[in-house]
Design a protein around this motif. Structure first.
Motif, PDB file in Angstrom:
ATOM      1  N   ALA A  76       0.814  -1.552  -0.251  1.00  0.00           N
ATOM      2  CA  ALA A  76      -0.407  -0.003   0.152  1.00  0.00           C
ATOM      3  C   ALA A  76       0.621   1.452  -0.094  1.00  0.00           C
ATOM      4  O   ALA A  76       0.856   2.178  -0.364  1.00  0.00           O
ATOM      5  CB  ALA A  76      -1.404  -0.351   1.190  1.00  0.00           C
ATOM      6  N   LEU A  77       2.069   1.301   0.805  1.00  0.00           N
ATOM      7  CA  LEU A  77       2.972   2.732   0.789  1.00  0.00           C
ATOM      8  C   LEU A  77       3.258   2.751  -0.267  1.00  0.00           C
ATOM      9  O   LEU A  77       3.838   4.079  -0.818  1.00  0.00           O
ATOM     10  CB  LEU A  77       4.215   2.180   1.353  1.00  0.00           C
ATOM     11  CG  LEU A  77       3.585   2.544   2.793  1.00  0.00           C
ATOM     12  CD1 LEU A  77       4.527   1.910   4.417  1.00  0.00           C
ATOM     13  CD2 LEU A  77       3.264   3.914   3.788  1.00  0.00           C
ATOM     14  N   VAL A  78       4.132   1.679  -1.301  1.00  0.00           N
ATOM     15  CA  VAL A  78       4.374   1.633  -2.389  1.00  0.00           C
ATOM     16  C   VAL A  78       4.393   2.026  -3.766  1.00  0.00           C
ATOM     17  O   VAL A  78       4.351   3.197  -3.711  1.00  0.00           O
ATOM     18  CB  VAL A  78       6.180   0.273  -2.390  1.00  0.00           C
ATOM     19  CG1 VAL A  78       5.433  -0.763  -2.996  1.00  0.00           C
ATOM     20  CG2 VAL A  78       7.402   0.813  -3.641  1.00  0.00           C
ATOM     21  N   SER A  79       2.690   1.266  -3.804  1.00  0.00           N
ATOM     22  CA  SER A  79       1.853   1.641  -4.786  1.00  0.00           C
ATOM     23  C   SER A  79       1.512   2.677  -4.849  1.00  0.00           C
ATOM     24  O   SER A  79       1.106   3.779  -5.417  1.00  0.00           O
ATOM     25  CB  SER A  79       1.052   0.712  -4.815  1.00  0.00           C
ATOM     26  OG  SER A  79      -0.080   0.512  -4.033  1.00  0.00           O
ATOM     27  N   THR A  80       0.568   2.976  -3.391  1.00  0.00           N
ATOM     28  CA  THR A  80      -0.491   4.618  -3.590  1.00  0.00           C
ATOM     29  C   THR A  80       0.246   5.534  -2.641  1.00  0.00           C
ATOM     30  O   THR A  80       0.580   6.958  -3.741  1.00  0.00           O
ATOM     31  CB  THR A  80      -0.956   4.294  -2.154  1.00  0.00           C
ATOM     32  OG1 THR A  80      -1.493   2.792  -2.320  1.00  0.00           O
ATOM     33  CG2 THR A  80      -1.843   5.282  -1.308  1.00  0.00           C
ATOM     34  N   VAL A  81       1.831   5.703  -2.131  1.00  0.00           N
ATOM     35  CA  VAL A  81       3.367   6.656  -2.582  1.00  0.00           C
ATOM     36  C   VAL A  81       4.158   7.027  -4.172  1.00  0.00           C
ATOM     37  O   VAL A  81       4.014   8.015  -4.386  1.00  0.00           O
ATOM     38  CB  VAL A  81       3.904   6.465  -0.613  1.00  0.00           C
ATOM     39  CG1 VAL A  81       4.888   8.197  -0.838  1.00  0.00           C
ATOM     40  CG2 VAL A  81       2.878   6.737  -0.047  1.00  0.00           C
ATOM     41  N   PHE A  82       4.754   5.895  -3.650  1.00  0.00           N
ATOM     42  CA  PHE A  82       6.143   5.654  -4.418  1.00  0.00           C
ATOM     43  C   PHE A  82       5.037   5.969  -6.252  1.00  0.00           C
ATOM     44  O   PHE A  82       5.684   6.396  -7.272  1.00  0.00           O
ATOM     45  CB  PHE A  82       6.642   4.954  -4.216  1.00  0.00           C
ATOM     46  CG  PHE A  82       7.566   5.594  -3.332  1.00  0.00           C
ATOM     47  CD1 PHE A  82       8.534   5.952  -2.687  1.00  0.00           C
ATOM     48  CD2 PHE A  82       7.660   4.467  -2.110  1.00  0.00           C
ATOM     49  CE1 PHE A  82       9.399   6.602  -1.731  1.00  0.00           C
ATOM     50  CE2 PHE A  82       7.994   5.113  -0.022  1.00  0.00           C
ATOM     51  CZ  PHE A  82       8.450   6.713  -0.449  1.00  0.00           C
TER      52      PHE A  82
END
Length: 450
Positions: A76-82
């Motif tokens: 969720a962090l890497v796909s939604t943020v980065f």
């Protein structure tokens, strides 16, 4: 000849043609406009590239979510943020190409579409390469902003897997804008449907059958993003667009600066919208019970994004229709197109609004087996439904701006509404008044509608 940007694309059409259009009945005008609209929008509401691109990511999230909650939080962090950070830049820059191709096609300057496409490729490759350090150093970046070490390490590994996906956006978005301007986007629908089927099969095969875990899910994701791109390039360069593709040309290296400026304006307009969800995830990750909070919020944003993909289809229809009509000099027809598309998109948004009000947390079990996460999603469902309803209109208005070439103006509006009003209100409610993370996140989302 000095740069093609000095050529005026907007030109008047014959007076007799205007007169004939003036005598058409309202019923016939609506019918004709809907036919033109759905040529572009219909694929977006079925297996279209934008829609299935989002579904491919959603399937990856679903398979990873069943591996473990920490894996889901990392993805969720890497796909939604980065990934969304890079996606926003490249999609926004491609929207500059949409303005140029749409107006050039309406003005019957067909030969320029292929040149614009090649110029956009060059500019997007440079932008993608500049973004690479963000993905290479994902782990230290996340640790620096306070994320848990275990989640940050896992997110860093996933970020490296997603580097090929960044470059896939170049071909995907630019070819999409190029083909949309000519109402030839059905080929994208066919290719995207095939890629989606392959992705689902490979995800099951590698993560469930052979139990390769996160690596299996990421291999499937990379392949699913690249397969339709190969088909698009073959279609464009092998006779699918004979009027607008005249082969590779050295003209693509000329007048790159105007393309770069328009791409930056378009990129800023869209990025300021797309990155807003990134702010939500980052702020949520620094609050109490961050793992459950991130999971619940990412699922809500994912569901919201499903509806947004439908609205993006109407955004594409609006940008193409407005650009084509302005390119041919018919502003009255452009206004009629805006009304028709807004009403249609809002009607579909209302149906989905009712749907998500009824099903609530039951939808969350598609993404997770954690009851706490599902309960959090259930509490958010009424506000999520209202967000879906409002989002059925906003992207269409962005499409109008793209077709008209108003990207810079909309960028300033987004700065004010999202970041000068939305973020400060959200921080005040979440950190000063200590609202629960769920209410904090949704209130921060709603402040964007200023």
């Amino acid at each position: 000849m000095e740069g093609e940007f000095t050529v005026k694309l907007l030109r008047n059409i014959e007076a007799a043609e205007h007169a004939n259009k003036g005598r058409e009945s309202l019923k016939y005008k609506i019918w004709k406009e809907n036919k033109k609209m759905w040529v572009v929008a219909a694929p977006a509401n079925s297996p279209y590239d934008d829609f299935t691109r989002f579904i491919r990511k959603a399937f990856s999230q679903a398979f990873i979510g069943h591996i473990g909650s920490k894996e889901l939080a990392a993805f969720a962090l890497v796909s939604t943020v980065f990934l969304r950070f890079a996606q926003g830049i490249l999609l926004g820059m491609a929207n500059g190409l949409e303005t140029l191709c749409g107006q050039a096609y309406g003005a019957r300057q067909y030969h320029m579409l292929g040149i614009y496409l090649q110029r956009s490729w060059l500019v997007s490759v440079i932008a993608s390469t500049v973004l690479l350090p963000v993905f290479i150093f994902t782990t230290p970046i996340l640790k620096a902003i306070g994320q848990e070490d275990e989640i940050a390490e896992m997110a860093g590994t996933m970020a490296l897997w997603l580097i090929p996906v960044i470059y896939s956006f170049i071909v995907s978005y630019t070819c999409q804008m190029y083909l949309q301007a000519q109402s030839k986007n059905m080929i994208i629908a066919y290719l995207a449907a095939i890629a989606l089927s392959i992705h689902v099969f490979l995800s099951w095969l590698l993560t469930v059958k052979y139990k390769l875990g996160v690596s299996g899910a990421m291999i499937s994701t990379v392949l699913a993003f690249w397969l339709p791109n190969i088909g698009q390039v073959i279609f464009v360069t092998s006779g699918g667009c004979p009027e607008t593709w005249r082969g590779f040309s050295t003209l693509a290296f000329k007048d790159l600066w105007p393309i770069f400026k328009l791409s930056l304006s378009a990129g800023a307009m869209l990025c300021l919208e797309v990155w807003y969800n990134t702010v939500l995830i980052l702020l949520t990750g620094n609050m109490k019970n961050a793992e459950v909070a991130i999971d619940a919020l990412s699922i809500c944003l994912n569901i919201n994004g499903w509806e947004m993909m439908i609205s993006l289809g109407f955004m594409a229809a609006a940008s193409v229709r407005i650009a084509n009509e302005l390119g041919s000099g018919n502003s009255k027809a452009a206004k009629f197109s805006i009304t028709t598309i807004v009403v249609t998109s809002f009607g579909i948004g209302f149906v989905l609004f009712v749907f998500f009000l009824l099903f609530r947390e039951r939808i969350a079990y598609l993404f997770t087996e954690n009851n706490d996460v599902a309960s959090s999603v259930g509490r958010l469902s009424p506000l999520l439904a209202f967000s879906i309803l409002l989002n059925s209109v906003q992207p269409v208005l962005s499409g109008v701006a793209i077709g008209s070439g108003w990207q810079s103006t909309v960028a300033y509006v987004n700065i004010g509404s999202y970041y000068l009003i939305g973020v400060p209100i959200g921080i005040l409610l979440g950190y000063v008044y200590n609202l629960r993370v769920q209410e904090f996140s949704i209130l921060l989302t709603y402040s964007s509608f200023f």
